[in-house]
Scaffold this active site. Sequence first.
Site, PDB file in Angstrom:
ATOM      1  N   LYS A 160     -18.490  74.883 -42.504  1.00 32.72           N
ATOM      2  CA  LYS A 160     -19.026  75.460 -41.261  1.00 32.72           C
ATOM      3  C   LYS A 160     -18.053  75.387 -40.082  1.00 32.72           C
ATOM      4  O   LYS A 160     -18.058  76.267 -39.227  1.00 32.72           O
ATOM      5  CB  LYS A 160     -20.347  74.794 -40.880  1.00 32.72           C
ATOM      6  CG  LYS A 160     -21.512  75.206 -41.771  1.00 32.72           C
ATOM      7  CD  LYS A 160     -22.824  74.657 -41.228  1.00 32.72           C
ATOM      8  CE  LYS A 160     -24.007  75.164 -42.046  1.00 32.72           C
ATOM      9  NZ  LYS A 160     -25.288  74.793 -41.436  1.00 32.72           N
ATOM     10  N   GLY A 203     -38.336  71.142 -42.624  1.00 30.34           N
ATOM     11  CA  GLY A 203     -37.158  71.994 -42.522  1.00 30.34           C
ATOM     12  C   GLY A 203     -37.240  73.310 -43.267  1.00 30.34           C
ATOM     13  O   GLY A 203     -36.335  74.145 -43.146  1.00 30.34           O
ATOM     14  N   GLY A 229     -24.616  64.630 -35.987  1.00 31.23           N
ATOM     15  CA  GLY A 229     -23.716  65.386 -36.848  1.00 31.23           C
ATOM     16  C   GLY A 229     -23.791  66.868 -36.555  1.00 31.23           C
ATOM     17  O   GLY A 229     -24.247  67.293 -35.490  1.00 31.23           O
ATOM     18  N   GLY A 230     -23.353  67.672 -37.523  1.00 28.82           N
ATOM     19  CA  GLY A 230     -23.323  69.122 -37.336  1.00 28.82           C
ATOM     20  C   GLY A 230     -24.690  69.741 -37.090  1.00 28.82           C
ATOM     21  O   GLY A 230     -24.845  70.625 -36.250  1.00 28.82           O
ATOM     22  N   SER A 259     -27.948  75.337 -53.654  1.00 32.67           N
ATOM     23  CA  SER A 259     -28.402  76.190 -52.550  1.00 32.67           C
ATOM     24  C   SER A 259     -29.632  77.010 -52.930  1.00 32.67           C
ATOM     25  O   SER A 259     -29.691  77.611 -54.001  1.00 32.67           O
ATOM     26  CB  SER A 259     -27.280  77.140 -52.113  1.00 32.67           C
ATOM     27  OG  SER A 259     -27.766  78.038 -51.121  1.00 32.67           O
ATOM     28  N   LEU A 260     -30.600  77.047 -52.028  1.00 28.73           N
ATOM     29  CA  LEU A 260     -31.816  77.845 -52.229  1.00 28.73           C
ATOM     30  C   LEU A 260     -31.688  79.232 -51.601  1.00 28.73           C
ATOM     31  O   LEU A 260     -32.598  80.049 -51.729  1.00 28.73           O
ATOM     32  CB  LEU A 260     -33.017  77.117 -51.627  1.00 28.73           C
ATOM     33  CG  LEU A 260     -33.414  75.814 -52.327  1.00 28.73           C
ATOM     34  CD1 LEU A 260     -34.466  75.079 -51.516  1.00 28.73           C
ATOM     35  CD2 LEU A 260     -33.908  76.073 -53.737  1.00 28.73           C
ATOM     36  N   ASN A 286     -22.434  79.638 -39.558  1.00 23.10           N
ATOM     37  CA  ASN A 286     -23.190  79.618 -40.815  1.00 23.10           C
ATOM     38  C   ASN A 286     -23.430  81.020 -41.376  1.00 23.10           C
ATOM     39  O   ASN A 286     -23.961  81.167 -42.470  1.00 23.10           O
ATOM     40  CB  ASN A 286     -24.533  78.892 -40.645  1.00 23.10           C
ATOM     41  CG  ASN A 286     -25.606  79.765 -40.019  1.00 23.10           C
ATOM     42  OD1 ASN A 286     -25.315  80.643 -39.205  1.00 23.10           O
ATOM     43  ND2 ASN A 286     -26.852  79.536 -40.382  1.00 23.10           N
TER      44      ASN A 286
END
Length: 297
Positions: free
Chosen positions: A70, A260, A133-134, A19-20, A91
């Site tokens: 989530k 993104g 998808g999600g 994770s960033l 989220n």
Amino acid sequence: MITGKTKLLGVIGHPVEHSLSPVMHNAALGQLGLDYVYLPFPIAPDNLEVAIAGLASIGVVGFSVTIPHKQAIIPLLDEISPVAQAIGAVNTVTRRGNQWVGTNTDIEGFISPLQTTYQQDWSQKVAVILGNGGAARAVVAGCHQLGFPEIHVVGRNVQRLEEFRHSWENSTIGENLQVHSWDHLAKLIPQANLLVNTTPIGMYPKIDESPLSTQELVNLPAGALTSGLSQTIAYDLIYIPQPTQFLHKAHQQGAIAIDGLEMLVQQGVAALKIWLQQDNIPVDVMRQALKNQLGLG
């Protein structure tokens, strides 16, 4: 300097090492001079319920939620915002009193560049979304919020597509939504004013892949290069590599390319505003911290 008074924020996921979020959030907190720290919490699915109780017991102010939690976290929260209910995913979670409150800032993150840098009247435009998808759920809700009259979702699994469409039936969002199998793309691409990739195709390490070929993208609507009309926007939720093959190919056809990274930054900004109860979030500092981490300068 972390002390016993330092307030805790974090991100839960499994895995979460990649994770960033800690990079950009701690950069912002440092810039603001606040006594907070943002930590990654690796939480396996089987431990989710006990972990949420544990986060409450140690006084965590709020946390981000990433894959695979989530949807699973929803029953464990005391309150969920209408936007998170519509998407069916959370989220961002905040502690209010003795309650956990969940929302979703992915919509805000997704639409931010479309409301600022590339702002236009979307009410006559067509959105085509690759994947169901999600991530696609936040994009669909974002396109609805922007005012797109036509939102087309394209996927490879017909049963999942139908489930996706059915899940919006009790929402106003469903009125503008159509789903299609992948073989229908040839008819949709010439109409696409906004073309969004929500699939993982082209993500590192498979950087040579693209959900669409150059031949398929040749039929994007003529952009400003040839007709003086507003250009098609190609938007990829992937941010490594930059650009993805999808964006590279679309840009060659005259499309505007958005990756993104900005969505990641802006959904984080929206989360910090909720946790800190303030609006002066140093967006540029967060963006630059991510670029430095990714070697993008």
